[in-house]
Write an enzyme that holds these catalytic residues in place. Structure first.
Site, PDB file in Angstrom:
ATOM      1  N   ARG A 162       7.649  26.461  54.142  1.00  0.00           N
ATOM      2  CA  ARG A 162       7.813  26.663  52.617  1.00  0.00           C
ATOM      3  C   ARG A 162       8.879  27.498  52.181  1.00  0.00           C
ATOM      4  NH1 ARG A 162       5.557  23.283  53.629  1.00  0.00           N
ATOM      5  NH2 ARG A 162       3.411  23.111  53.894  1.00  0.00           N
ATOM      6  N   SER A 231      -2.273  25.273  46.480  1.00  0.00           N
ATOM      7  CA  SER A 231      -2.805  26.509  47.426  1.00  0.00           C
ATOM      8  C   SER A 231      -1.940  27.714  46.652  1.00  0.00           C
ATOM      9  CB  SER A 231      -2.146  26.450  48.627  1.00  0.00           C
ATOM     10  OG  SER A 231      -2.809  25.362  49.445  1.00  0.00           O
ATOM     11  N   GLU A 327       1.991  31.838  47.134  1.00  0.00           N
ATOM     12  CA  GLU A 327       3.114  30.884  47.229  1.00  0.00           C
ATOM     13  C   GLU A 327       3.695  30.365  45.712  1.00  0.00           C
ATOM     14  OE1 GLU A 327       2.165  27.036  49.430  1.00  0.00           O
ATOM     15  OE2 GLU A 327       2.649  26.246  47.624  1.00  0.00           O
TER      16      GLU A 327
HETATM   17  C1  LIG Z   1      -2.909  20.076  43.135  1.00  0.00           C
HETATM   18  C2  LIG Z   1      -1.495  20.562  43.592  1.00  0.00           C
HETATM   19  C3  LIG Z   1      -1.338  20.349  44.895  1.00  0.00           C
HETATM   20  C4  LIG Z   1      -0.154  20.782  45.916  1.00  0.00           C
HETATM   21  N1  LIG Z   1      -0.081  20.240  46.996  1.00  0.00           N
HETATM   22  C5  LIG Z   1       1.136  20.779  47.666  1.00  0.00           C
HETATM   23  C6  LIG Z   1       1.443  20.346  49.182  1.00  0.00           C
HETATM   24  O1  LIG Z   1       0.519  19.597  49.566  1.00  0.00           O
HETATM   25  N2  LIG Z   1       2.465  20.802  49.681  1.00  0.00           N
HETATM   26  C7  LIG Z   1       3.258  21.757  49.199  1.00  0.00           C
HETATM   27  O2  LIG Z   1       4.233  21.956  49.789  1.00  0.00           O
HETATM   28  N3  LIG Z   1       2.885  22.155  47.837  1.00  0.00           N
HETATM   29  C8  LIG Z   1       2.039  21.763  46.849  1.00  0.00           C
HETATM   30  N4  LIG Z   1       1.765  22.167  45.709  1.00  0.00           N
HETATM   31  C9  LIG Z   1       2.773  23.046  45.400  1.00  0.00           C
HETATM   32  C10 LIG Z   1       3.746  21.996  44.411  1.00  0.00           C
HETATM   33  O3  LIG Z   1       3.348  20.675  44.104  1.00  0.00           O
HETATM   34  C11 LIG Z   1       5.271  21.996  44.793  1.00  0.00           C
HETATM   35  O4  LIG Z   1       5.697  23.218  44.927  1.00  0.00           O
HETATM   36  C12 LIG Z   1       6.388  21.449  43.988  1.00  0.00           C
HETATM   37  O5  LIG Z   1       7.416  21.086  44.651  1.00  0.00           O
HETATM   38  C13 LIG Z   1       6.468  21.949  42.800  1.00  0.00           C
HETATM   39  O6  LIG Z   1       7.194  20.919  41.925  1.00  0.00           O
HETATM   40  P1  LIG Z   1       7.600  21.407  40.271  1.00  0.00           P
HETATM   41  O7  LIG Z   1       8.429  20.445  39.817  1.00  0.00           O
HETATM   42  O8  LIG Z   1       6.253  21.365  39.765  1.00  0.00           O
HETATM   43  O9  LIG Z   1       8.354  23.021  40.526  1.00  0.00           O
HETATM   44  P2  LIG Z   1       7.939  24.123  39.394  1.00  0.00           P
HETATM   45  O10 LIG Z   1       6.622  24.771  39.533  1.00  0.00           O
HETATM   46  O11 LIG Z   1       8.662  23.847  38.195  1.00  0.00           O
HETATM   47  O12 LIG Z   1       9.112  25.019  40.372  1.00  0.00           O
HETATM   48  C14 LIG Z   1       8.851  25.586  41.585  1.00  0.00           C
HETATM   49  C15 LIG Z   1      10.134  26.164  42.023  1.00  0.00           C
HETATM   50  O13 LIG Z   1      11.188  25.555  42.336  1.00  0.00           O
HETATM   51  C16 LIG Z   1      12.210  25.762  41.432  1.00  0.00           C
HETATM   52  N5  LIG Z   1      13.052  24.700  40.972  1.00  0.00           N
HETATM   53  C17 LIG Z   1      12.235  23.503  40.325  1.00  0.00           C
HETATM   54  N6  LIG Z   1      13.231  22.602  39.983  1.00  0.00           N
HETATM   55  C18 LIG Z   1      14.408  23.121  40.271  1.00  0.00           C
HETATM   56  C19 LIG Z   1      15.820  22.857  40.373  1.00  0.00           C
HETATM   57  N7  LIG Z   1      16.014  21.491  39.815  1.00  0.00           N
HETATM   58  N8  LIG Z   1      16.708  23.198  40.701  1.00  0.00           N
HETATM   59  C20 LIG Z   1      16.543  24.590  41.473  1.00  0.00           C
HETATM   60  N9  LIG Z   1      15.232  25.162  41.472  1.00  0.00           N
HETATM   61  C21 LIG Z   1      14.218  24.307  40.874  1.00  0.00           C
HETATM   62  C22 LIG Z   1      11.520  26.441  40.156  1.00  0.00           C
HETATM   63  O14 LIG Z   1      12.639  27.615  39.760  1.00  0.00           O
HETATM   64  C23 LIG Z   1      10.570  27.274  41.110  1.00  0.00           C
HETATM   65  O15 LIG Z   1      11.172  28.496  41.961  1.00  0.00           O
HETATM   66  C24 LIG Z   1       0.744  21.550  45.325  1.00  0.00           C
HETATM   67  C25 LIG Z   1       0.527  22.246  43.664  1.00  0.00           C
HETATM   68  C26 LIG Z   1      -0.594  21.487  43.282  1.00  0.00           C
HETATM   69  C27 LIG Z   1      -1.243  21.871  41.654  1.00  0.00           C
END
Ligand SMILES: Cc1cc2nc3c(=O)[nH]c(=O)nc-3n(C[C@H](O)[C@H](O)[C@H](O)COP(=O)(O)OP(=O)(O)OC[C@H]3O[C@@H](n4cnc5c(N)ncnc54)[C@H](O)[C@@H]3O)c2cc1C
Length: 367
Positions: A162, A231, A327
């Site tokens: 992570r 999580s 996280e």
């Molecule tokens: C139901 C559920 C299940 C999940 N299961 C998992 C799992 O199995 N494994 C896992 O690892 N995670 C899991 N997650 C967490 C999540 O899916 C991941 O962290 C995912 O990568 C977040 O993507 P996002 O676009 O929504 O990011 P955001 O929440 O919008 O951003 C997350 C981080 O990434 C940064 N960021 C986003 N886009 C960019 C970019 N283009 N350039 C630079 N930085 C950027 C943001 O600044 C922030 O720090 C889960 C979440 C949910 C709600």
């Protein structure tokens, strides 16, 4: 560039916790030229937003938001592998489905993870025995200081559990625009994780994906029905010295030995053991089936989630002397803040205790 400023731009549908927050300025860059036109963000409070599924808006006011809109998926076929280049704004699960439809295998264990492709490298998303890093070839990243796009190969991204360079040395110094994957044509199902071992060794990638989706749906609430960010806490890693007395006192405590001699514990199990599974307070709560997932029943306020998370952290520390940390990213009007720096003006005081057991919702305890 599409941009909105000096207004109350709602972010409620842009965060999977469904928290009511808004920003006064948001940018949607979709080309290098548009990135180069961004104001100098180094002197501003800002946050790069993907789909908001790992984001908690702690206050009703959010900082300046940059939400990259780079799209497109390109495939180049070679003799023994595929190179796939994907825009940061593409949806992760759609990419997994797209690849499988084209006969490109590898991401099936990572099906159904919410969020954008651009956020995937940031915390090196992982599930069911596979991490993003396993198939990453390079990440294209717009550097604020040089106003140019740089390519970082997989080694340079410093991927770990992570974690990556984008959360560390390159934090807030640029924006991920594209991700390039390498998928060998020679493929074998990765069935190492519990729950996937019910499949036969010669199963198809589609069967693996179907099983992953089935397992995830049975363990995790759908954010569209019950807002959450997956999580909430990371699984804590402690030293062998700290683990020894815990193991003696709690012989059933799930633990995953790490290569460096440390032990990873299951945060969900710890929360369950302090009796907080299903606990509710002020419209937010701990999911009834999965203690690692905090859910928003009907609150508009990120502060309610913070209060609950602080309470959970406190109870776990009291019982096990183990620090669990979120996280999820904490976003205030002043930009991202460390969870430890956030104040809880009305701490929960509530005494409960039950005994249950739990597992990881992602299948990533022993990554
Ligand atoms: C139901 C559920 C299940 C999940 N299961 C998992 C799992 O199995 N494994 C896992 O690892 N995670 C899991 N997650 C967490 C999540 O899916 C991941 O962290 C995912 O990568 C977040 O993507 P996002 O676009 O929504 O990011 P955001 O929440 O919008 O951003 C997350 C981080 O990434 C940064 N960021 C986003 N886009 C960019 C970019 N283009 N350039 C630079 N930085 C950027 C943001 O600044 C922030 O720090 C889960 C979440 C949910 C709600």
């Amino acid at each position: 560039m599409a941009m909105h400023s000096n207004l109350d731009y709602s972010l409620q549908s842009s965060n999977s916790f469904n928290i009511k927050a808004s920003c006064s300025c948001i940018y949607f860059p979709s080309s290098l030229a548009e990135l180069q036109q961004l104001p100098d963000l180094a002197s501003e409070n800002f946050y790069i937003l993907g789909e908001g599924s790992n984001t908690l808006f702690v206050e009703p006011q959010a900082p300046i938001i940059v939400q990259p809109k780079f799209t497109g998926i390109d495939i180049i076929e070679h003799d023994d592998h595929f190179i796939v280049t994907v825009g940061a704004a593409e949806n992760w699960h759609n990419l997994v489905c797209f690849c499988l439809e084209k006969g490109i295998y590898g991401l099936e264990n990572l099906a159904f993870i919410p969020g954008s492709v651009g956020a995937a490298p940031v915390q090196n998303i992982g599930a069911y025995g596979v991490d993003f890093a396993d198939y990453c070839q390079e990440v294209n990243w717009f550097e604020f200081s040089s106003k140019n796009i740089k390519s970082l190969d997989k080694k340079a991204c410093l991927f770990a559990y992570r974690d990556s360079i984008f959360k560390q040395a390159l934090y807030n110094k640029g924006i991920i625009t594209q991700v390039t994957f390498k998928f060998p044509k020679q493929w074998q199902a990765n069935l190492s994780y519990a729950g996937l071992d019910v499949l036969s060794k010669d199963c198809s990638a589609q069967e693996v994906m179907a099983q992953v989706i089935k397992l995830r749906s049975s363990k995790l609430p759908d954010p569209k029905e019950l807002p959450n960010a997956g999580s909430f806490f990371k699984n804590p890693v402690i030293s062998a010295k700290d683990f020894a007395p815990l193991q003696q006192q709690y012989p059933n405590m799930p633990n995953y030995p790490q290569q460096d001699g440390d032990f990873k514990l299951a945060a969900g199990w710890l929360i369950d053991q302090v009796g907080l599974k299903g606990f509710r307070h002020q419209g937010v709560g701990v999911h009834e089936k999965q203690a690692l997932v905090l859910v928003n029943y009907d609150s508009d306020l990120g502060a309610d989630i913070i209060r609950l998370a602080k309470y959970i952290q406190r109870k776990v520390a009291e019982k096990f002397s183990v620090a669990i940390t979120p996280e999820v990213r904490m976003i205030t009007s002043q930009g991202e803040k460390a969870f430890s720096s956030l104040k809880d003006s009305k701490p929960i005081s509530h005494e409960i205790s039950t005994d249950n057991s739990d597992t990881s919702p992602y299948g990533d305890n022993n990554d």
